[in-house]
Design a protein around this motif. Sequence first.
Motif, PDB file in Angstrom:
ATOM      1  N   ASP A   1       0.800  -1.434   0.195  1.00  0.00           N
ATOM      2  CA  ASP A   1       0.337  -0.098  -0.082  1.00  0.00           C
ATOM      3  C   ASP A   1       1.185   1.157  -0.013  1.00  0.00           C
ATOM      4  N   THR A   2       0.937   1.897  -0.946  1.00  0.00           N
ATOM      5  CA  THR A   2       2.094   2.798  -1.297  1.00  0.00           C
ATOM      6  C   THR A   2       1.664   4.580  -0.844  1.00  0.00           C
ATOM      7  N   GLN A   3      -0.121   4.336  -0.517  1.00  0.00           N
ATOM      8  CA  GLN A   3      -0.960   5.351  -0.241  1.00  0.00           C
ATOM      9  C   GLN A   3      -1.677   5.974  -1.046  1.00  0.00           C
ATOM     10  N   TYR A   4      -0.988   5.399  -2.779  1.00  0.00           N
ATOM     11  CA  TYR A   4      -1.086   6.649  -3.705  1.00  0.00           C
ATOM     12  C   TYR A   4      -2.026   5.484  -4.744  1.00  0.00           C
ATOM     13  N   HIS A   5      -2.898   4.050  -4.242  1.00  0.00           N
ATOM     14  CA  HIS A   5      -3.458   3.415  -5.091  1.00  0.00           C
ATOM     15  C   HIS A   5      -4.519   4.321  -6.000  1.00  0.00           C
TER      16      HIS A   5
ATOM     17  N   ARG B   1       6.687  13.914  -2.825  1.00  0.00           N
ATOM     18  CA  ARG B   1       7.573  13.683  -3.735  1.00  0.00           C
ATOM     19  C   ARG B   1       7.686  12.935  -5.138  1.00  0.00           C
ATOM     20  N   TRP B   2       7.112  11.941  -5.408  1.00  0.00           N
ATOM     21  CA  TRP B   2       7.007  11.560  -6.544  1.00  0.00           C
ATOM     22  C   TRP B   2       7.045  12.319  -7.789  1.00  0.00           C
ATOM     23  N   LEU B   3       7.490  14.226  -7.983  1.00  0.00           N
ATOM     24  CA  LEU B   3       6.655  15.304  -8.151  1.00  0.00           C
ATOM     25  C   LEU B   3       8.714  15.341  -8.791  1.00  0.00           C
TER      26      LEU B   3
ATOM     27  N   ASP C   1      11.009  13.142  -7.516  1.00  0.00           N
ATOM     28  CA  ASP C   1      12.279  12.233  -6.863  1.00  0.00           C
ATOM     29  C   ASP C   1      11.722  10.800  -7.582  1.00  0.00           C
ATOM     30  N   THR C   2      10.667  10.176  -8.227  1.00  0.00           N
ATOM     31  CA  THR C   2      10.242   8.862  -8.405  1.00  0.00           C
ATOM     32  C   THR C   2      11.103   7.627  -7.577  1.00  0.00           C
ATOM     33  N   GLU C   3      12.502   8.228  -8.400  1.00  0.00           N
ATOM     34  CA  GLU C   3      13.289   7.107  -7.312  1.00  0.00           C
ATOM     35  C   GLU C   3      13.593   6.841  -5.772  1.00  0.00           C
ATOM     36  N   GLY C   4      13.082   7.607  -5.031  1.00  0.00           N
ATOM     37  CA  GLY C   4      13.239   7.842  -3.561  1.00  0.00           C
ATOM     38  C   GLY C   4      11.818   7.445  -3.177  1.00  0.00           C
ATOM     39  N   CYS C   5      11.256   8.388  -4.294  1.00  0.00           N
ATOM     40  CA  CYS C   5       9.176   7.957  -3.296  1.00  0.00           C
ATOM     41  C   CYS C   5       9.074   6.437  -3.613  1.00  0.00           C
ATOM     42  N   CYS C   6       9.069   5.816  -4.578  1.00  0.00           N
ATOM     43  CA  CYS C   6       9.375   4.244  -4.503  1.00  0.00           C
ATOM     44  C   CYS C   6      10.474   3.082  -3.444  1.00  0.00           C
ATOM     45  N   ALA C   7      11.669   3.757  -4.091  1.00  0.00           N
ATOM     46  CA  ALA C   7      12.304   3.551  -2.427  1.00  0.00           C
ATOM     47  C   ALA C   7      11.974   3.108  -1.155  1.00  0.00           C
ATOM     48  N   VAL C   8      10.874   4.369  -0.196  1.00  0.00           N
ATOM     49  CA  VAL C   8      10.150   4.533   0.693  1.00  0.00           C
ATOM     50  C   VAL C   8       8.762   3.197   0.634  1.00  0.00           C
ATOM     51  N   ARG C   9       8.090   3.763  -0.276  1.00  0.00           N
ATOM     52  CA  ARG C   9       7.361   3.080  -1.007  1.00  0.00           C
ATOM     53  C   ARG C   9       6.570   2.227  -0.433  1.00  0.00           C
ATOM     54  N   LYS C  10       7.742   1.325  -1.969  1.00  0.00           N
ATOM     55  CA  LYS C  10       7.571   0.343  -2.311  1.00  0.00           C
ATOM     56  C   LYS C  10       8.527  -1.050  -2.246  1.00  0.00           C
ATOM     57  N   VAL C  11       9.846  -0.318  -2.196  1.00  0.00           N
ATOM     58  CA  VAL C  11      10.889  -1.767  -2.319  1.00  0.00           C
ATOM     59  C   VAL C  11      11.518  -1.793  -0.314  1.00  0.00           C
TER      60      VAL C  11
ATOM     61  N   GLY D   1      -0.795   1.208 -11.771  1.00  0.00           N
ATOM     62  CA  GLY D   1       0.368   1.834 -10.726  1.00  0.00           C
ATOM     63  C   GLY D   1      -0.286   2.493  -9.162  1.00  0.00           C
ATOM     64  N   CYS D   2       0.819   3.261  -9.008  1.00  0.00           N
ATOM     65  CA  CYS D   2      -0.267   4.688  -8.168  1.00  0.00           C
ATOM     66  C   CYS D   2      -0.846   5.679  -9.546  1.00  0.00           C
ATOM     67  N   TRP D   3      -1.133   6.542  -8.839  1.00  0.00           N
ATOM     68  CA  TRP D   3      -2.201   6.885  -9.907  1.00  0.00           C
ATOM     69  C   TRP D   3      -0.622   8.431 -10.201  1.00  0.00           C
ATOM     70  N   PRO D   4      -0.355   8.882  -9.276  1.00  0.00           N
ATOM     71  CA  PRO D   4       0.781  10.087 -10.140  1.00  0.00           C
ATOM     72  C   PRO D   4       1.460   9.964 -10.964  1.00  0.00           C
ATOM     73  N   CYS D   5       1.514   8.243 -10.920  1.00  0.00           N
ATOM     74  CA  CYS D   5       2.476   7.538 -12.048  1.00  0.00           C
ATOM     75  C   CYS D   5       2.381   6.955 -12.607  1.00  0.00           C
ATOM     76  N   THR D   6       0.260   6.915 -13.148  1.00  0.00           N
ATOM     77  CA  THR D   6      -0.002   5.773 -14.163  1.00  0.00           C
ATOM     78  C   THR D   6      -0.923   6.749 -15.203  1.00  0.00           C
TER      79      THR D   6
ATOM     80  N   ARG E   1       3.488   4.325 -17.719  1.00  0.00           N
ATOM     81  CA  ARG E   1       3.890   4.434 -15.690  1.00  0.00           C
ATOM     82  C   ARG E   1       5.299   5.160 -16.432  1.00  0.00           C
ATOM     83  N   TRP E   2       5.281   5.543 -15.553  1.00  0.00           N
ATOM     84  CA  TRP E   2       6.871   7.080 -15.103  1.00  0.00           C
ATOM     85  C   TRP E   2       6.325   7.700 -16.136  1.00  0.00           C
ATOM     86  N   ALA E   3       5.611   8.106 -17.525  1.00  0.00           N
ATOM     87  CA  ALA E   3       6.023   8.210 -18.876  1.00  0.00           C
ATOM     88  C   ALA E   3       6.609   9.611 -18.651  1.00  0.00           C
TER      89      ALA E   3
HETATM   90  S1  SF4 Z   1       4.940   4.925  -8.326  1.00  0.00           S
HETATM   91 FE1  SF4 Z   1       4.733   7.089  -7.848  1.00  0.00          FE
HETATM   92  S2  SF4 Z   1       3.734   7.471  -6.358  1.00  0.00           S
HETATM   93 FE2  SF4 Z   1       4.224   5.532  -6.849  1.00  0.00          FE
HETATM   94  S3  SF4 Z   1       5.723   5.536  -4.666  1.00  0.00           S
HETATM   95 FE3  SF4 Z   1       6.784   5.005  -7.238  1.00  0.00          FE
HETATM   96  S4  SF4 Z   1       7.235   6.925  -7.041  1.00  0.00           S
HETATM   97 FE4  SF4 Z   1       6.042   7.084  -5.808  1.00  0.00          FE
END
Ligand code: SF4
Length: 225
Positions: free
Chosen positions: A65-69, A104-106, A108-118, A194-199, A212-214
């Motif tokens: 749960d990335t908080q952005y589904h 953060r997704w605006l 630093d997508t790498e950092g955002c994915c690192a803490v929310r997914k990885v 994936g997450c709404w900000p990046c899909t 994804r991350w278009a």
């Molecule tokens: S896909 Fe986007 S919003 Fe979701 S964790 Fe990665 S950078 Fe963040």
Amino acid sequence: MPTAVLLEELADAAARLEHASPKQVVAWAADRFGDGLVATVSFEDAALAHLVAANAPAAEIAFLDTQYHFAETWWLVDKLRERFGDAFRLAVLRPDASVRPDDRWLTDTEGCCAVRKVEPLRRAIAGRSAWITGIRRVDGPTRADAPVLQWDERWGVVKINPIVAWDDDDLAGYLLAHDLPRHPLADRGYPSIGCWPCTRPVAEGEDKRAGRWAGSAKTECGLHG
Ligand code: SF4
């Protein structure tokens, strides 16, 4: 480090299972790894969750749960929870409590994915011996050569990809055959969710994961490479 015996066993199994059905692959994994098995499911469709719940009852199904589904993704999760009840061993893994919804997704997508997914994936896999994923070769060029199973050096587990050979017709046929609900966005131009900000939805002829991350060079969230 895997032993030479394990690597040999995996090579044999991979050769045998290359043309097996996803159900046979999951059943093999259940038999071989039991409750040492975890499946990460994105819920962009219901197929993998159903395959695991039906054929590997001791396996945990982990949802990051990335908080952005999308709300539609949670709708699908709830539909499956209702349908499978206690047979659905779902674990929802959230980011560390210090990670709050932010922008953060605006930048630093790498950092955002690192803490929310990885990082949550690291917790999901900890102590497990095998990991089931939903990657498919048709997802795009980065996954075109994915094997049905392999030793994953980075995560230190056996990585199993039961639906790796499925095309879209196979997936749709499975959902139909098992009367499974479709993700509401699947029919609105979102073949990968994936997450709404990046899909975003994709155009005719684009790769499935083009939405994804278009507009950036990023193609993976860091779970699979
Ligand atoms: S896909 Fe986007 S919003 Fe979701 S964790 Fe990665 S950078 Fe963040």
